[in-house]
Design a protein around this motif. Sequence first.
Motif, PDB file in Angstrom:
ATOM      1  N   THR A  79       0.852  -1.188   0.000  1.00 51.10           N
ATOM      2  CA  THR A  79       0.000   0.000   0.000  1.00 51.10           C
ATOM      3  C   THR A  79       0.885   1.235   0.000  1.00 51.10           C
ATOM      4  OG1 THR A  79      -1.944  -0.971   1.064  1.00 51.10           O
ATOM      5  CG2 THR A  79      -1.621   1.382   1.370  1.00 51.10           C
ATOM      6  N   GLU A 106      -5.596  -1.876   4.878  1.00 53.81           N
ATOM      7  CA  GLU A 106      -6.740  -0.987   5.086  1.00 53.81           C
ATOM      8  C   GLU A 106      -6.315   0.175   5.987  1.00 53.81           C
ATOM      9  OE1 GLU A 106      -9.414  -1.392   3.470  1.00 53.81           O
ATOM     10  OE2 GLU A 106      -9.184  -3.460   2.743  1.00 53.81           O
ATOM     11  N   TYR A 135      -2.837   1.581   9.755  1.00 59.44           N
ATOM     12  CA  TYR A 135      -3.078   0.613   8.676  1.00 59.44           C
ATOM     13  C   TYR A 135      -3.243  -0.786   9.263  1.00 59.44           C
ATOM     14  CZ  TYR A 135      -1.563   4.358   5.586  1.00 59.44           C
ATOM     15  OH  TYR A 135      -1.464   5.566   4.918  1.00 59.44           O
ATOM     16  N   PHE A 179     -16.527  -2.486   8.960  1.00 59.67           N
ATOM     17  CA  PHE A 179     -15.086  -2.570   9.149  1.00 59.67           C
ATOM     18  C   PHE A 179     -14.690  -1.587  10.253  1.00 59.67           C
ATOM     19  CE2 PHE A 179     -10.703  -1.369   8.112  1.00 59.67           C
ATOM     20  CZ  PHE A 179     -10.126  -2.621   7.967  1.00 59.67           C
TER      21      PHE A 179
END
Length: 262
Positions: free
Chosen positions: A88, A159, A169, A218
Amino acid sequence: MRKVPLTMASMLLFGFLLACNQSDDLPDNAVSTEISSTDDNPGEGMQQPSTSSPGTLVERVSRFPESFLSGSVVLDSASDTRAVRAETVTRQGTLLMISQGREERGHLAVPSNYGREGDLTFQADYSIVYRQAGKEDTLLLDLPAFLFVRPDDGKVPFEQVRFQEADVYFLAPQYKSGHGMEAYVFAIDRRSGEATALKVMQKGHAFGTLVYSEIKPFPHIENDRLVVHPPIGAGTPEEDTRDVLYRLDLANKRLVAIDNKN
């Protein structure tokens, strides 16, 4: 009367010499096609041609210790080339999960809570690093002999949620579990750009992963607190079904559970 026997003898001798000459003209590698009628399996004991190209043979036994999934995995290939399995791009660098040394790839032979039959498996000594231009990689976490299942070989994303102090993250390499997702947690200070791994503190205990429900929502931020929906199964006490709030303690590199959300 004597001419007939001599003529026949001459013809027989000529035929014998002709057969010998034809035999001498055969190539050295000529093979007889005659097969004994008493041989039930004429190919038995013969070396069969290889169906694999040179360099594609696979060692079918894992070099890693047995794990909870070992009995369900069929090993397909192995490589010593470093592979990026998660990536990422952040505002100031890149988070990466990279194999170190041998990586074994396989697939699930049977379905389970961890994936469907045919899903891909990956196992290696992995490192999670933070990479910034012009700097050496910062090692955040080692995952030795780590085995996980994915539906394909695409890179796993990290994420992201945003606290006031830092961007946080989550990395959950294993996409299914049946008992909640397990994510490794990392923070990048929004002022300094420094990255660190976070411990998760709950009920006085430190954990290496954050566990949350496979069902949405989430984990997300409300009022600078991380709201986590816990995994719920049969027999889960009611008090453990409520969302859990975490505060970021960046100075001590941890997420701390502070209360249940009513």
